[in-house]
Design a protein around this motif. Structure first.
Motif, PDB file in Angstrom:
ATOM      1  N   ALA A 100     -24.403 -33.057 -16.491  1.00  0.00           N
ATOM      2  CA  ALA A 100     -24.536 -33.200 -14.917  1.00  0.00           C
ATOM      3  C   ALA A 100     -24.434 -31.693 -14.149  1.00  0.00           C
ATOM      4  CB  ALA A 100     -23.914 -34.403 -14.475  1.00  0.00           C
ATOM      5  N   TYR A 101     -23.424 -31.043 -14.517  1.00  0.00           N
ATOM      6  CA  TYR A 101     -23.052 -30.134 -13.616  1.00  0.00           C
ATOM      7  C   TYR A 101     -23.746 -28.532 -14.069  1.00  0.00           C
ATOM      8  CZ  TYR A 101     -19.796 -33.337 -11.572  1.00  0.00           C
ATOM      9  OH  TYR A 101     -19.146 -34.515 -10.768  1.00  0.00           O
ATOM     10  N   ARG A 102     -23.728 -28.433 -15.296  1.00  0.00           N
ATOM     11  CA  ARG A 102     -24.040 -27.081 -16.005  1.00  0.00           C
ATOM     12  C   ARG A 102     -25.657 -26.713 -15.524  1.00  0.00           C
ATOM     13  NH1 ARG A 102     -25.402 -24.481 -20.918  1.00  0.00           N
ATOM     14  NH2 ARG A 102     -24.329 -22.502 -21.279  1.00  0.00           N
ATOM     15  N   ARG A 103     -25.449 -25.684 -14.859  1.00  0.00           N
ATOM     16  CA  ARG A 103     -26.945 -25.047 -14.624  1.00  0.00           C
ATOM     17  C   ARG A 103     -27.474 -24.411 -15.691  1.00  0.00           C
ATOM     18  NH1 ARG A 103     -26.287 -21.737  -8.859  1.00  0.00           N
ATOM     19  NH2 ARG A 103     -26.224 -20.172 -10.230  1.00  0.00           N
ATOM     20  N   PRO A 104     -28.908 -24.073 -15.502  1.00  0.00           N
ATOM     21  CA  PRO A 104     -29.706 -23.268 -16.684  1.00  0.00           C
ATOM     22  C   PRO A 104     -29.083 -22.106 -17.053  1.00  0.00           C
ATOM     23  CG  PRO A 104     -31.071 -24.608 -15.345  1.00  0.00           C
ATOM     24  CD  PRO A 104     -30.006 -24.549 -14.711  1.00  0.00           C
ATOM     25  N   ASP A 105     -28.336 -21.409 -15.962  1.00  0.00           N
ATOM     26  CA  ASP A 105     -27.880 -20.124 -16.120  1.00  0.00           C
ATOM     27  C   ASP A 105     -26.379 -20.026 -16.881  1.00  0.00           C
ATOM     28  OD1 ASP A 105     -26.208 -20.924 -13.828  1.00  0.00           O
ATOM     29  OD2 ASP A 105     -26.959 -19.375 -12.571  1.00  0.00           O
ATOM     30  N   GLY A 106     -25.937 -21.353 -16.907  1.00  0.00           N
ATOM     31  CA  GLY A 106     -24.430 -21.310 -17.775  1.00  0.00           C
ATOM     32  C   GLY A 106     -23.516 -21.679 -16.410  1.00  0.00           C
ATOM     33  N   GLN A 107     -23.706 -21.236 -15.251  1.00  0.00           N
ATOM     34  CA  GLN A 107     -22.736 -21.837 -14.164  1.00  0.00           C
ATOM     35  C   GLN A 107     -22.552 -23.375 -14.053  1.00  0.00           C
ATOM     36  OE1 GLN A 107     -22.039 -18.212 -11.275  1.00  0.00           O
ATOM     37  NE2 GLN A 107     -24.317 -18.221 -11.798  1.00  0.00           N
ATOM     38  N   PHE A 108     -21.706 -23.837 -13.251  1.00  0.00           N
ATOM     39  CA  PHE A 108     -21.470 -24.947 -12.676  1.00  0.00           C
ATOM     40  C   PHE A 108     -21.920 -25.290 -11.337  1.00  0.00           C
ATOM     41  CE2 PHE A 108     -19.667 -24.515 -16.958  1.00  0.00           C
ATOM     42  CZ  PHE A 108     -19.980 -25.757 -17.662  1.00  0.00           C
ATOM     43  N   ARG A 109     -22.366 -26.355 -11.108  1.00  0.00           N
ATOM     44  CA  ARG A 109     -22.845 -26.618  -9.579  1.00  0.00           C
ATOM     45  C   ARG A 109     -21.763 -27.359  -9.028  1.00  0.00           C
ATOM     46  NH1 ARG A 109     -26.615 -29.319 -12.670  1.00  0.00           N
ATOM     47  NH2 ARG A 109     -28.308 -27.885 -11.841  1.00  0.00           N
TER      48      ARG A 109
END
Length: 386
Positions: free
Chosen positions: A92-101
């Motif tokens: 749910a939190y991991r963005r496509p660039d590997g960071q977390f929303r």
């Protein structure tokens, strides 16, 4: 065993019993969302979960709290709780660039895709806890943590030291997310030979000593302009006793690691300043905020500074041998217990007002990491001293 150490040990026993018999069970049975995944942000004081948006800084804290549950003696399904939290976090939190929303809805839908520095620090921290607690997930956790770290270095690196809060840069810069990033990279440094973890820890420690600390008082400031000067106005003068303790605890650890007596001295000065200037003797608790001349800025008292007071005190006691820190630890534990007296065991109150009443509101899950870590550190040091 000194009287103060014996007092601290008895209070440690009470806190461990509360955690193992009440807190861990209710935050797993009620606080975990067994239908949709992850954890609820709050449990009301009647013992019912409260539905609502879920911040990206809270779920990794719950992952950490359950990753250390076995060390504290909980015999419940702590490994399953870690896996449960991690699965929802990555989906749910991991963005496509590997960071977390920053924020998702109850079903995992994105509500705010911002990758705040504070949230990335907790991602790295929780992944270190996963790597330590679940050896079969260690390599995966390391890969994910390194991706976050390298993205921060590539996109957020400040030209002097540390990191920008966001990309593109916005003011104010803050010491608080750097404190949690410091905690995270120290956790990885303890379990992973990658030298970048230690290099980042050294950089953040030096930044704190050079820029965050008010030279005349040893107080740690919170807000800065884009050149790491104190932010204009009252914002640049705010110092939080809880962060005095938390930075002190971290810099004591780093001072031992790096062999830096100056860091140890600065850390003890932070801790002593927080204790002498930032504790309300009438309530027996650390207050929320001072100004850099020790004037009171906010005399409310949230729960989390009490846990940082305990951590700082026990580590200072271990390093210095000074019994005054065992007294501080015992007083900090008594203060914390004030927040844990709730109608349903295992919950807590968060905001203690100057009139000695509490705000009546649901217990926030975000506090559990603070409480569990304080009990673990207290337990470790007392066991070593006994």
């Amino acid at each position: 065993m000194t009287n103060a150490l014996a007092d601290a040990a008895r209070l440690r026993d009470r806190l461990k019993t509360w955690a193992v018999e009440a807190a861990y069970p209710i935050w797993w049975e009620v606080g975990a969302d067994h239908a949709k995944g992850g954890f609820f942000e709050k449990i009301d004081l009647d013992g019912q979960a409260v539905e609502g948006p879920r911040r990206g800084r809270v779920l990794p804290r719950q992952i950490y709290a359950y990753a250390i549950a076995g060390e504290l003696g909980w015999r419940g399904p702590w490994r399953g709780a870690v896996e449960h939290g991690l699965a929802f976090y990555l989906s749910a939190y991991r963005r496509p660039d590997g960071q977390f929303r920053t924020l998702v809805g109850p079903s995992g839908e994105s509500l705010d895709d911002t990758a705040d520095l504070y949230d990335q620090a907790f991602a790295i921290f929780a992944l270190a806890a996963v790597a330590k607690a679940l050896p079969d997930r260690a390599e995966e956790a390391r890969t994910l943590a390194v991706q976050v770290r390298e993205r921060l270095i590539a996109e957020r690196k400040h030209p002097l030291a540390g990191f920008h809060q966001s990309n593109p840069p916005t003011a104010p810069l803050q010491s608080n997310p750097h404190m949690h990033l410091f905690e995270a990279v120290l956790a990885w440094n303890a379990i992973d030979p990658d030298p970048t973890w230690r290099a980042l820890a050294d950089e953040i420690a030096e930044l704190a000593l050079a820029k965050f600390v008010h030279a005349e008082t040893g107080m740690v400031r919170e807000f800065f302009d884009l050149d790491w000067n104190p932010a204009p106005g009252v914002e640049g003068r705010i110092c939080e006793p809880g962060h005095q303790f938390e930075w002190g605890w971290l810099l004591l650890r780093w001072g031992q690691l790096a062999g830096r007596a100056d860091a140890t001295a600065a850390a003890l000065n932070m801790i002593d300043g927080g204790e002498t200037r930032g504790v309300d003797l009438a309530r027996g608790v650390a207050i929320n905020a001072l100004l850099d001349d020790y004037g009171i800025h906010d005399d409310g008292a949230r729960l989390w500074p009490q846990t940082e007071r305990i951590k700082a005190a026990v580590l200072a006691a271990e390093i210095t041998g000074d019994p005054k820190y065992w007294e501080m630890a015992a007083e900090g534990a008594l203060g914390l217990l004030t927040y844990l007296r709730t109608p349903v065991p295992g919950l807590w109150r968060d905001k203690y007002l100057p009139d000695e009443s509490f705000v009546e509101e649901p217990a926030p899950a975000s506090s559990f990491y603070h409480i569990a870590l304080a009990i673990l550190e207290m337990d470790r040091v007392i066991n070593a001293a006994s």
